[in-house]
Design an enzyme around this catalytic site. Structure first.
Site, PDB file in Angstrom:
ATOM      1  N   ARG A  15      33.708  35.934  33.938  1.00 33.59           N
ATOM      2  CA  ARG A  15      33.511  35.688  35.382  1.00 33.59           C
ATOM      3  C   ARG A  15      32.157  36.240  35.877  1.00 33.59           C
ATOM      4  O   ARG A  15      32.061  36.782  36.973  1.00 33.59           O
ATOM      5  CB  ARG A  15      34.651  36.293  36.205  1.00 33.59           C
ATOM      6  CG  ARG A  15      35.937  35.485  36.129  1.00 33.59           C
ATOM      7  CD  ARG A  15      36.969  36.030  37.084  1.00 33.59           C
ATOM      8  NE  ARG A  15      37.249  37.439  36.834  1.00 33.59           N
ATOM      9  CZ  ARG A  15      37.799  38.263  37.724  1.00 33.59           C
ATOM     10  NH1 ARG A  15      38.129  37.828  38.920  1.00 33.59           N
ATOM     11  NH2 ARG A  15      38.020  39.520  37.418  1.00 33.59           N
ATOM     12  N   HIS A 707      40.753  31.767  57.312  1.00 33.28           N
ATOM     13  CA  HIS A 707      39.700  31.517  56.334  1.00 33.28           C
ATOM     14  C   HIS A 707      38.356  32.077  56.784  1.00 33.28           C
ATOM     15  O   HIS A 707      37.409  32.108  56.016  1.00 33.28           O
ATOM     16  CB  HIS A 707      39.550  30.023  56.071  1.00 33.28           C
ATOM     17  CG  HIS A 707      40.818  29.416  55.557  1.00 33.28           C
ATOM     18  ND1 HIS A 707      41.774  28.893  56.399  1.00 33.28           N
ATOM     19  CD2 HIS A 707      41.312  29.295  54.305  1.00 33.28           C
ATOM     20  CE1 HIS A 707      42.792  28.457  55.673  1.00 33.28           C
ATOM     21  NE2 HIS A 707      42.536  28.684  54.407  1.00 33.28           N
TER      22      HIS A 707
HETATM   23  N1  LIG Z   1      47.406  30.916  42.163  1.00 28.99           N
HETATM   24  C1  LIG Z   1      46.974  30.718  43.405  1.00 28.99           C
HETATM   25  N2  LIG Z   1      46.426  29.562  43.761  1.00 28.99           N
HETATM   26  C2  LIG Z   1      46.006  29.381  45.041  1.00 28.99           C
HETATM   27  C3  LIG Z   1      46.117  30.415  45.989  1.00 28.99           C
HETATM   28  C4  LIG Z   1      46.680  31.636  45.569  1.00 28.99           C
HETATM   29  O1  LIG Z   1      46.816  32.575  46.356  1.00 28.99           O
HETATM   30  N3  LIG Z   1      47.096  31.749  44.289  1.00 28.99           N
HETATM   31  N4  LIG Z   1      45.667  30.256  47.277  1.00 28.99           N
HETATM   32  C5  LIG Z   1      44.926  29.073  47.618  1.00 28.99           C
HETATM   33  C6  LIG Z   1      43.452  29.395  47.599  1.00 28.99           C
HETATM   34  N5  LIG Z   1      43.063  29.854  46.290  1.00 28.99           N
HETATM   35  C7  LIG Z   1      42.786  31.170  46.008  1.00 28.99           C
HETATM   36  C8  LIG Z   1      42.555  31.487  44.683  1.00 28.99           C
HETATM   37  C9  LIG Z   1      42.211  32.789  44.334  1.00 28.99           C
HETATM   38  C10 LIG Z   1      42.105  33.767  45.289  1.00 28.99           C
HETATM   39  C11 LIG Z   1      41.676  35.147  44.940  1.00 28.99           C
HETATM   40  O2  LIG Z   1      41.529  35.958  45.813  1.00 28.99           O
HETATM   41  N6  LIG Z   1      41.419  35.451  43.663  1.00 28.99           N
HETATM   42  C12 LIG Z   1      40.887  36.707  43.281  1.00 28.99           C
HETATM   43  C13 LIG Z   1      41.604  37.248  42.075  1.00 28.99           C
HETATM   44  C14 LIG Z   1      43.026  37.642  42.381  1.00 28.99           C
HETATM   45  C15 LIG Z   1      43.554  38.565  41.298  1.00 28.99           C
HETATM   46  O3  LIG Z   1      44.128  38.141  40.336  1.00 28.99           O
HETATM   47  N7  LIG Z   1      43.317  39.842  41.449  1.00 28.99           N
HETATM   48  C16 LIG Z   1      43.682  40.874  40.499  1.00 28.99           C
HETATM   49  C17 LIG Z   1      42.456  41.673  40.127  1.00 28.99           C
HETATM   50  C18 LIG Z   1      41.609  40.967  39.230  1.00 28.99           C
HETATM   51  C19 LIG Z   1      40.213  41.582  39.172  1.00 28.99           C
HETATM   52  O4  LIG Z   1      39.282  41.007  39.646  1.00 28.99           O
HETATM   53  N8  LIG Z   1      40.067  42.781  38.593  1.00 28.99           N
HETATM   54  C20 LIG Z   1      38.796  43.402  38.459  1.00 28.99           C
HETATM   55  C21 LIG Z   1      38.910  44.894  38.621  1.00 28.99           C
HETATM   56  C22 LIG Z   1      39.385  45.259  39.993  1.00 28.99           C
HETATM   57  C23 LIG Z   1      38.768  46.559  40.471  1.00 28.99           C
HETATM   58  O5  LIG Z   1      38.819  47.580  39.740  1.00 28.99           O
HETATM   59  O6  LIG Z   1      38.201  46.561  41.557  1.00 28.99           O
HETATM   60  C24 LIG Z   1      38.217  43.026  37.116  1.00 28.99           C
HETATM   61  O7  LIG Z   1      38.975  42.585  36.250  1.00 28.99           O
HETATM   62  O8  LIG Z   1      36.997  43.133  36.974  1.00 28.99           O
HETATM   63  C25 LIG Z   1      44.593  41.923  41.092  1.00 28.99           C
HETATM   64  O9  LIG Z   1      44.681  41.991  42.324  1.00 28.99           O
HETATM   65  O10 LIG Z   1      45.175  42.667  40.331  1.00 28.99           O
HETATM   66  C26 LIG Z   1      39.416  36.561  42.951  1.00 28.99           C
HETATM   67  O11 LIG Z   1      38.983  35.505  42.489  1.00 28.99           O
HETATM   68  O12 LIG Z   1      38.721  37.542  43.177  1.00 28.99           O
HETATM   69  C27 LIG Z   1      42.345  33.451  46.632  1.00 28.99           C
HETATM   70  C28 LIG Z   1      42.686  32.152  46.987  1.00 28.99           C
HETATM   71  C29 LIG Z   1      45.220  27.900  46.739  1.00 28.99           C
HETATM   72  N9  LIG Z   1      45.491  28.215  45.404  1.00 28.99           N
END
Ligand SMILES: Nc1nc2c(c(=O)[nH]1)N[C@@H](CNc1ccc(C(=O)N[C@@H](CCC(=O)N[C@@H](CCC(=O)N[C@@H](CCC(=O)O)C(=O)O)C(=O)O)C(=O)O)cc1)CN2
Ligand SMILES: [Zn+2]
EC number: 2.1.1.14
Length: 771
Positions: A15, A707
């Protein structure tokens, strides 16, 4: 035979693009650094394909935000409100991001372009905006630059373009009094300029995507297709166009399509495998036929036996030289690389063995090429044998097949699909129990997922903190969230969903029959991605999934706390789904798991339960003829999950992406006591449907657009409530935001929700005075 893919994922294996874009938007890195990241991603993508021997490697499939927005800029279709930025000499990259995300700076407040779902996927594109007599001009050299960039690396690519008819059909008229298809005359010269420039660069193939060719087209639309491609054939005769469509079969458009004067035609044989024979019967000589055999929408290994049989059928008819072996669509919808998944607890080796991500799918194409050629077949036959055996082993896997679950679905009766009493009776009991004021206020479920929350989860995953420490942290978040909601006097509270990484993945992690990944990210929109869980086997709930959190939240307050679940169709739609049984069967299995959760929430004293179904509309098949069947089982699945409760238990559901007018009757059939929907962005325009359709149950049209970081005023929201009251009866109406608040920050959220509750109170008071 040659091989190709229609596009590769572009967010970077780790990513990198998300991180770079977000850092750039925050002013933390320069544009040069941002471009460096994109260059590396493109380079890695091209080189991996080259290494695996892909013949037609796409370029211009990379995008910083969205490929449709790229096309809009390539064609110079910049909406008027952004012209202020052009005048200010804003650079192209910043203008591009402003169009995608809006621009609220330096005294300007320009709203972003609209975003909507890409056909039946969870990818969102930026909707082109058209005005009457819209002009188009070849204005951005991205497609040329990317071609040259690859050439410098020694790779001759196949540039990818969205075709003109689909480009218009993807867009929206922003003025009255014209039809966007009329713009085709203005549009063609811009496309000709692009093609001419590519021609001077001596490109070999150009991929031109016309995904609308798999939808129901009017006679007029078919004529426009014919006219457009004849224009290209006469004005740029030497370019070789490879015309693609995907996500369904050509069906009744086949005749039109095979006769278009293009050099090659691509078919998606994964979403309509029966179309091959028909097409071969009418396929003209000299044209190339691209067989979309490797599925770009799932994570399962290809069946080489089945693919080879199709390749052989086609080769018999056309000869091997005119056949292209391809993915069904762009690999944008699959994660990068299965080799990065090494956690056997979340992804059992038996399942992983049968999977393929983008990188593995490329290998599959080269395998198919080897196996399709009699000369190379012999020394590679073991690849085929191995593939056969692997896929066969699925039939008897005890990890996949659970007889008791299959029986439970088989034995579903009509009773399990209906609530005990009609809505009118339920409503009476519920009014007695809850005694809410008119226009009760609530939220959709999630509260801000702050960096602290995500960080804690990350620390738990890495083993840096204990589960106990994590749980205490989440409990504290819930406590503060409940306190805040009480303070501002919302009527129905939520726990805030802090414990969830994602509304689908969270459930997938707790259900049997699901696997999940560590790095299987797929772009959803812009810099946002999801890790769709993988449904490989019969689905069963091992233990309650949300009850402790909801019960804890309820213990903190006298007000009602809404239990919060994701519905079966949304879990299905946002996961990678097994392909060895009908989707309906899988949906019903998930529905039963949710039904059990609903029942446990009820037993734990939760009287209001929301079952989110934001993806029900997106699952709709592209062809009218297939819609009825889908809607029928989708509604049934929801009802299986929601109907096992007492009359007095109030079932809510939530939907965003509200282009639901065409399915409003089916939404009513879901028979939720309350539905909350997205309407504020369109200023309640979507409610027009209720002039002709009397929605029977209670409904909360969103009054706050979540949004945008903008905080709506009391007056604005009061006006929206008033507007809703003119189309619905006041006894029906709830007041709530458009969707969950997870992407917002606390400051905005607090102000906006305070205003929302006040708006409802003000409006109640006015009604009372006027009564
Ligand atoms: N599956 C799904 N589809 C959907 C939606 C939805 O909510 N879910 N909403 C609509 C809009 N789509 C969306 C899709 C993604 C996100 C979103 O916020 N995604 C996040 C990731 C969410 C996630 O899995 N978060 C993990 C963390 C993953 C992460 O980034 N971790 C970091 C570390 C985090 C840290 O230490 O700060 C890393 O790996 O580097 C968690 O909360 O546990 C992003 O891209 O940033 C929002 C809306 C339509 N489709
Ligand atoms: Zn929503």
């Amino acid at each position: 035979m040659i091989t190709q893919i229609l596009g590769y994922p572009r967010i970077g294996e780790k990513r990198e693009l998300k991180k770079a874009c977000e850092a750039y938007w925050a002013g933390k890195i320069s544009q040069k650094e941002l471009f460096e990241v994109s260059k590396n991603i493109k380079k890695a993508n091209w080189e991996i394909q080259k290494k695996q021997g892909i013949d037609l490697i796409p370029s211009n499939d990379f995008s910083f935000y969205d490929q449709v927005l790229d096309m809009t800029l390539t064609l110079g279709a910049i909406p008027e409100r952004f012209e202020k930025l052009v005048e200010k000499d804003m650079n192209k990259t910043d203008l591009y991001f402003a169009m995608a995300r809006g621009y609220q700076k330096n005294g300007l407040d320009i709203i972003a372009m609209e975003m909507t779902k890409w056909f039946n996927t969870n990818y969102h594109y930026i909707v082109p905006e058209f005005k009457k007599n819209q002009n188009f001009e070849f204005s951005s050299s991205k497609i040329i630059d990317d071609y040259k960039e690859a050439l410098e690396l020694g790779i001759k690519t196949k540039p990818v373009l969205i075709g003109p008819v689909s480009f218009l059909l993807l867009g929206k008229e922003k003025e009255e009094g014209f039809d966007k298809l009329e713009l085709i005359n203005n549009l063609i010269p811009a496309y000709i300029s692009i093609l001419k420039e590519l021609e001077t660069l001596k490109v070999d193939w150009i991929q031109i995507d016309e995904p609308f060719l798999t939808t129901d087209l009017s006679t007029k639309e078919k004529e426009i297709y014919a006219w457009v491609y004849n224009q290209f054939a006469t004005q740029v005769p030497s370019v070789k166009l490879l015309l693609t469509s995907y996500f369904d079969g050509l069906k009744d458009n086949a005749e039109t399509v095979v006769n278009l004067p293009v050099a090659g035609i691509h078919l998606d044989l994964t979403s309509d495998e029966d179309q091959l024979d028909e097409i071969l019967n009418i396929f003209p000589p000299q044209k190339f036929l691209s067989l979309g055999l490797v599925n770009g929408r799932n994570v399962w290994k290809n069946s080489y036996k089945a693919s080879l049989s199709k390749i052989n059928t086609a080769a018999k008819k056309l000869g091997g030289e005119r056949i292209i072996i391809s993915t069904s669509c762009s690999l944008l919808h699959t994660p990068y690389n299965l080799d990065n998944e090494n956690d056997i607890k979340s992804l059992p080796p038996e399942i992983k063995n049968r999977m393929a991500f983008a990188k593995q799918k490329i290998t599959e194409l080269s395998h198919l090429k080897l196996l399709a050629d009699p000369i190379t077949f012999n020394e590679n036959e073991d690849i085929l044998t191995h593939n056969n055996a692997l896929l066969k082993s699925r039939d008897h896997s005890t990890l996949i097949h659970k007889p008791q679950i299959k029986n439970r679905v088989k034995n579903l009766t009509d009773d399990s699909v209906h609530r005990k009493s009609t809505f009118a009776i339920r409503q009476k009991y519920q009014k007695e129990l809850f005694n809410f004021p008119l226009f009760p206020t609530t939220t959709i479920g999630s509260f801000p997922q702050t960096p602290e929350v995500r960080k804690k989860r990350n620390q738990l995953k890495k083993g840096e903190i204990s589960l106990n420490e994590y749980n205490e942290f989440i409990k504290n978040e819930i406590k503060e969230c409940i306190q805040f909601q009480e303070e501002i006097d919302l009527d129905v509270l939520v726990h805030g969903e802090f414990e969830r990484n994602d509304m689908v993945e969270f459930f997938g992690e707790q259900l049997d029959g699901f696997a999940f990944t560590q790095n299987g990210w797929v772009q959803s929109y812009g810099s946002r991605a999801v890790k769709p869980p993988i449904i490989y086997g019969d689905v069963e709930r091992k233990a309650p999934m949300t009850v402790n959190w909801s019960a804890y939240a309820q213990s903190l307050t006298k007000k009602h706390v809404k239990g919060m679940l994701t519905g079966p169709i949304t879990i299905l739609q946002w996961s990678f789904v097994r392909d060895d049984q009908p989707r309906k069967t899988t949906a019903f299995q998930i529905a039963l798991a949710i039904r059990d959760e609903v029942s446990d929430l009820e037993k734990a004293g939760i009287h209001i339960i929301q079952i989110d179904e934001p993806a029900i509309r997106e699952g709709l098949p592209l062809r009218a003829a297939d819609k009825k069947e889908y809607l029928s089982w989708a509604v049934q699945a929801f009802k299986i999950s929601s109907s096992g409760v007492k009359d007095s238990t109030q079932i809510h559901t939530h939907m965003c992406y509200s282009e639901f007018n065409e399915i409003i009757e089916h939404i009513a059939q879901m028979d939720a006591d309350v539905i909350t929907i997205e309407t504020s962005r369109s200023h309640m325009e979507l409610l027009e449907v209720f002039k002709v359709f009397k929605y029977p149950n209670e409904i909360g049209p969103g009054v706050y657009d979540i949004h945008s970081p903008r905080v709506p005023t009391e007056e604005e929201m009061e006006q929206l409530i008033q507007k809703a009251s003119s189309l619905l009866s006041p006894e029906q109406i709830w007041v709530n935001p458009d969707c969950g608040l997870k992407t917002r920050n606390w400051e905005e959220t607090m102000l906006a929700l305070k205003n929302m509750v006040n708006a409802a109170k003000n409006y109640r008071r006015k009604l009372l005075i006027n009564a």
